[in-house]
Write an enzyme that holds these catalytic residues in place. Sequence first.
Site, PDB file in Angstrom:
ATOM      1  N   LYS A   1      38.715 -26.464  -7.612  1.00 23.53           N
ATOM      2  CA  LYS A   1      37.539 -25.674  -7.216  1.00 23.53           C
ATOM      3  C   LYS A   1      37.241 -24.723  -8.360  1.00 23.53           C
ATOM      4  O   LYS A   1      38.149 -24.367  -9.136  1.00 23.53           O
ATOM      5  CB  LYS A   1      37.876 -24.864  -5.953  1.00 23.53           C
ATOM      6  CG  LYS A   1      36.692 -24.407  -5.168  1.00 23.53           C
ATOM      7  CD  LYS A   1      36.218 -25.446  -4.163  1.00 23.53           C
ATOM      8  CE  LYS A   1      35.008 -24.961  -3.394  1.00 23.53           C
ATOM      9  NZ  LYS A   1      34.537 -25.935  -2.420  1.00 23.53           N
TER      10      LYS A   1
ATOM     11  N   GLY B   1      21.788 -26.190  10.388  1.00 29.76           N
ATOM     12  CA  GLY B   1      21.571 -26.457   8.961  1.00 29.76           C
ATOM     13  C   GLY B   1      21.620 -27.944   8.663  1.00 29.76           C
ATOM     14  O   GLY B   1      21.363 -28.780   9.533  1.00 29.76           O
ATOM     15  N   ASN B   2      21.990 -28.254   7.422  1.00 31.92           N
ATOM     16  CA  ASN B   2      21.978 -29.660   6.995  1.00 31.92           C
ATOM     17  C   ASN B   2      22.901 -30.523   7.844  1.00 31.92           C
ATOM     18  O   ASN B   2      22.519 -31.597   8.292  1.00 31.92           O
ATOM     19  CB  ASN B   2      22.390 -29.751   5.522  1.00 31.92           C
ATOM     20  CG  ASN B   2      21.353 -29.127   4.632  1.00 31.92           C
ATOM     21  OD1 ASN B   2      20.158 -29.291   4.856  1.00 31.92           O
ATOM     22  ND2 ASN B   2      21.787 -28.375   3.629  1.00 31.92           N
ATOM     23  N   VAL B   3      24.121 -30.063   8.063  1.00 34.51           N
ATOM     24  CA  VAL B   3      25.068 -30.874   8.840  1.00 34.51           C
ATOM     25  C   VAL B   3      24.706 -30.836  10.324  1.00 34.51           C
ATOM     26  O   VAL B   3      24.644 -31.882  10.983  1.00 34.51           O
ATOM     27  CB  VAL B   3      26.525 -30.389   8.634  1.00 34.51           C
ATOM     28  CG1 VAL B   3      27.473 -31.228   9.485  1.00 34.51           C
ATOM     29  CG2 VAL B   3      26.932 -30.465   7.168  1.00 34.51           C
TER      30      VAL B   3
HETATM   31  P1  NAD Z   1      23.644 -24.930   5.839  1.00 35.71           P
HETATM   32  O1  NAD Z   1      23.609 -23.699   5.045  1.00 35.71           O
HETATM   33  O2  NAD Z   1      22.600 -25.977   5.626  1.00 35.71           O
HETATM   34  O3  NAD Z   1      23.617 -24.585   7.405  1.00 35.71           O
HETATM   35  C1  NAD Z   1      24.316 -23.527   7.974  1.00 35.71           C
HETATM   36  C2  NAD Z   1      23.460 -23.006   9.114  1.00 35.71           C
HETATM   37  O4  NAD Z   1      24.191 -22.007   9.809  1.00 35.71           O
HETATM   38  C3  NAD Z   1      22.154 -22.354   8.652  1.00 35.71           C
HETATM   39  O5  NAD Z   1      21.079 -22.910   9.352  1.00 35.71           O
HETATM   40  C4  NAD Z   1      22.357 -20.882   8.978  1.00 35.71           C
HETATM   41  O6  NAD Z   1      21.160 -20.243   9.312  1.00 35.71           O
HETATM   42  C5  NAD Z   1      23.301 -20.962  10.151  1.00 35.71           C
HETATM   43  N1  NAD Z   1      24.057 -19.740  10.408  1.00 35.71           N
HETATM   44  C6  NAD Z   1      24.561 -18.864   9.531  1.00 35.71           C
HETATM   45  N2  NAD Z   1      25.178 -17.857  10.169  1.00 35.71           N
HETATM   46  C7  NAD Z   1      25.084 -18.135  11.490  1.00 35.71           C
HETATM   47  C8  NAD Z   1      25.533 -17.481  12.666  1.00 35.71           C
HETATM   48  N3  NAD Z   1      26.193 -16.332  12.616  1.00 35.71           N
HETATM   49  N4  NAD Z   1      25.269 -18.048  13.864  1.00 35.71           N
HETATM   50  C9  NAD Z   1      24.577 -19.201  13.935  1.00 35.71           C
HETATM   51  N5  NAD Z   1      24.124 -19.870  12.846  1.00 35.71           N
HETATM   52  C10 NAD Z   1      24.367 -19.334  11.657  1.00 35.71           C
HETATM   53  O7  NAD Z   1      25.109 -25.539   5.637  1.00 35.71           O
HETATM   54  P2  NAD Z   1      25.595 -27.019   5.935  1.00 35.71           P
HETATM   55  O8  NAD Z   1      25.525 -27.813   4.697  1.00 35.71           O
HETATM   56  O9  NAD Z   1      24.939 -27.531   7.176  1.00 35.71           O
HETATM   57  O10 NAD Z   1      27.143 -26.767   6.225  1.00 35.71           O
HETATM   58  C11 NAD Z   1      27.568 -26.223   7.473  1.00 35.71           C
HETATM   59  C12 NAD Z   1      29.045 -25.864   7.380  1.00 35.71           C
HETATM   60  O11 NAD Z   1      29.804 -27.045   7.092  1.00 35.71           O
HETATM   61  C13 NAD Z   1      29.373 -24.865   6.268  1.00 35.71           C
HETATM   62  O12 NAD Z   1      30.441 -24.054   6.708  1.00 35.71           O
HETATM   63  C14 NAD Z   1      29.852 -25.763   5.138  1.00 35.71           C
HETATM   64  O13 NAD Z   1      30.755 -25.082   4.284  1.00 35.71           O
HETATM   65  C15 NAD Z   1      30.554 -26.855   5.892  1.00 35.71           C
HETATM   66  N6  NAD Z   1      30.596 -28.129   5.162  1.00 35.71           N
HETATM   67  C16 NAD Z   1      29.436 -28.719   4.788  1.00 35.71           C
HETATM   68  C17 NAD Z   1      29.491 -29.936   4.111  1.00 35.71           C
HETATM   69  C18 NAD Z   1      28.221 -30.648   3.691  1.00 35.71           C
HETATM   70  O14 NAD Z   1      28.285 -31.832   3.372  1.00 35.71           O
HETATM   71  N7  NAD Z   1      27.074 -29.998   3.720  1.00 35.71           N
HETATM   72  C19 NAD Z   1      30.716 -30.533   3.819  1.00 35.71           C
HETATM   73  C20 NAD Z   1      31.901 -29.902   4.237  1.00 35.71           C
HETATM   74  C21 NAD Z   1      31.822 -28.691   4.911  1.00 35.71           C
END
Ligand code: NAD
Length: 366
Positions: A91, A193-195
């Site tokens: 990382k 969010g995205n996931v």
């Molecule tokens: P993202 O930033 O697209 O989505 C996160 C969402 O959470 C956002 O819509 C944000 O507004 C919301 N959020 C933030 N604080 C909040 C709260 N207190 N209550 C409710 N909602 C809240 O991120 P993502 O890519 O969807 O990833 C989601 C999680 O999964 C993250 O923790 C990320 O580290 C983890 N992750 C993602 C991936 C990936 O492929 N994108 C891979 C492994 C782990």
Amino acid sequence: MATLTATPPRSQSITERMAELGHEEVLFCQDRVTGLRAIIAVHNTTLGPALGGTRMWPYASEAEALHDVLRLSRGMTYKSALAGLDLGGGKAVIIGDARTQKTEAMFRRFGRFVDSLNGRYITAEDVGMSTADMVNIRKETKHVAGLPEEMGGSGDPSPFTAYGVYCGMKAAAMKAFGKESLSGLKVAVQGAGNVGRHLIGHLVQEGAKVFLTDIHDDKLAAIKAEHAAVELVAPDAIYDVDMDIYSPCALGATVNDDTLPRLRCAVIAGAANNQLADEEVHGQAVMERGILYVPDFLINAGGIINCAWERKGYDRKAALTQTEGIHDTTLTILRMSAEEHIPTYLAANRMAEQRVRSMAEAGLAF
Ligand code: NAD
């Protein structure tokens, strides 16, 4: 500025801390002209080159940045080992404000540092970084993964992460409810969010009842427009929903002393990293409450599996098939946990460590 981490331990020297966590190498990078200050941590390369994202964050101190990069890089070793990938864990962190301090020159300079490790470390996008930043890093090193498809990369990893979460959730449902189908189960998703967005698509399609929260109303509205049956709740109310499954897909540390007594669920299965505020304390506590917690670094590996395929010659179908393997690994971990009376995170850690050790002992290290 809030930090992403707990307070770093102060009593140890850097090499003592590296030895304790098992790190091979830590590279401190600085460049006066561009203002770059970064740390690259290579935790373990037994299984392959250390792959893990670069995070840009305004850390309050260098000690805090070091603490974060050591912890995150170690987590990547476990994630890739458990996913069956030929990748090690690494990382990088760039100390700085992602809103005001980015320049092309800074990222290109950082790219040179990544390149100096000759492929022992492969970087990717993480918090605070954009595709444009990764493109600038790529100008100086080929050791970059997860680039957009138009640049020969594998594109957005989140659909794969979401699919892996869905597969792991089904395995946990099998154990908790005696049926693979999520139909009729109540799933509380935190984060649109995205996931979260992609995960909800799978859940709705299978007939689950979805509760959803986010701090951004526009994200909720977009999902509601697509899936009218999804029920929206306020951010803090998500922990009190009458649910079968809690799916944290936003922040880390949401399973903690405050939320645990409120979470009336049988399963915790979501994408967020570091869901347990304290791995040992809350890993044990969820077990004692009879909740099946699917370890985050097991269930959210779909994205890195997709990245790994980029290195082999990208094959989307093969990446999806390998992501489906999260289902069976989840069953194995849940079985180990039950048979050995240990928390699921510990079972997952042991399985990952066993794979790394057996490759090293067989002389198959990278
Ligand atoms: P993202 O930033 O697209 O989505 C996160 C969402 O959470 C956002 O819509 C944000 O507004 C919301 N959020 C933030 N604080 C909040 C709260 N207190 N209550 C409710 N909602 C809240 O991120 P993502 O890519 O969807 O990833 C989601 C999680 O999964 C993250 O923790 C990320 O580290 C983890 N992750 C993602 C991936 C990936 O492929 N994108 C891979 C492994 C782990």
